[in-house]
Design a protein around this motif. Sequence first.
Motif, short mmCIF file in Angstrom:
data_model
loop_
_atom_site.label_atom_id
_atom_site.label_comp_id
_atom_site.label_asym_id
_atom_site.label_seq_id
_atom_site.Cartn_x
_atom_site.Cartn_y
_atom_site.Cartn_z
N LEU A 151 0.84 -1.21 0.00
CA LEU A 151 0.00 0.00 0.00
C LEU A 151 0.87 1.25 0.00
CD1 LEU A 151 -2.84 1.24 0.16
CD2 LEU A 151 -2.65 1.10 2.66
N ASP A 152 1.92 1.25 0.80
CA ASP A 152 2.84 2.39 0.82
C ASP A 152 3.50 2.59 -0.55
OD1 ASP A 152 2.26 2.90 3.47
OD2 ASP A 152 4.06 1.89 4.26
N GLN A 153 3.92 1.49 -1.18
CA GLN A 153 4.54 1.59 -2.52
C GLN A 153 3.53 2.10 -3.55
OE1 GLN A 153 5.98 -2.39 -3.14
NE2 GLN A 153 7.91 -2.01 -2.04
N ARG A 155 0.96 4.03 -3.01
CA ARG A 155 0.75 5.46 -2.74
C ARG A 155 1.89 6.29 -3.31
NH1 ARG A 155 -1.29 4.93 3.47
NH2 ARG A 155 -3.50 4.63 3.00
N GLN A 156 3.11 5.81 -3.10
CA GLN A 156 4.27 6.54 -3.62
C GLN A 156 4.25 6.57 -5.15
OE1 GLN A 156 7.69 4.58 -1.94
NE2 GLN A 156 7.33 5.40 0.12
N VAL A 158 1.58 6.40 -7.08
CA VAL A 158 0.51 7.32 -7.51
C VAL A 158 0.96 8.76 -7.30
CG1 VAL A 158 -1.83 8.13 -6.95
CG2 VAL A 158 -1.38 5.68 -7.18
N ALA A 159 1.60 9.05 -6.16
CA ALA A 159 2.05 10.41 -5.88
C ALA A 159 3.10 10.85 -6.90
CB ALA A 159 2.62 10.50 -4.46
N ALA A 166 2.17 1.79 -10.06
CA ALA A 166 1.01 1.72 -9.17
C ALA A 166 0.15 0.51 -9.52
CB ALA A 166 0.19 3.01 -9.25
N ASP A 169 1.87 -2.52 -8.19
CA ASP A 169 1.71 -2.56 -6.73
C ASP A 169 0.31 -3.04 -6.34
OD1 ASP A 169 4.31 -1.61 -6.45
OD2 ASP A 169 3.67 0.49 -6.28
#
Length: 189
Positions: A151-153, A155-156, A158-159, A166, A169
């Motif tokens: 989830l953290d990957q 989000r990164q 997508v950001a 994404a 992931d």
Amino acid sequence: MSQGRQRRIILIDTRFQLRLAGAFVLLQVVLTGAFAFGLYVFMDSELQAGLASAHAAYRSLDQMLLPLVLILAGFSLALSTTLVTAFVVILSHRIAGPLYRFRLVMEGLAERQLAPHARIRPDDQLGVLSEATGRALEILRSDLATLRTGLDQARQSVAAGDLPSAARDLADLDATLSRWSLGDSGSPE
């Protein structure tokens, strides 16, 4: 609960342990009653026969035997009740202790908290259940860590605007979740 701290609980599952002790005490009462009755009948018949052969008469033979048998039976009952109760409490710790530990683990899971371990003492019963619970907790802990990392990957990615990363992931997250069977009630279909 830390592994090094010993519990000082005498009755872990009071109802279970006292019911088990009560069953053993009831058995002991029945056996002691049978012992007392048998002793009384035997002694009465033997003394009657002995007194009759010696041409002696003792009017209160029943009055003499009954208190003796009652005192011996009462002493036997008190001693055996104490010993049986202590034995049952000690023995039931091997069952009630692991059940107490598993209950804490399940209550923690119900509050979405993973226990650090579900191990029990080596001489306790239910060792197979302890091992299975430990494996299940480890798989759950591993999958939750994988999901959190994924989830953290995602989000990164997508950001950063990296949509292909994404998507990979999210596919990894889906693969981890797909290994779980939620049964009929949990299926999204």
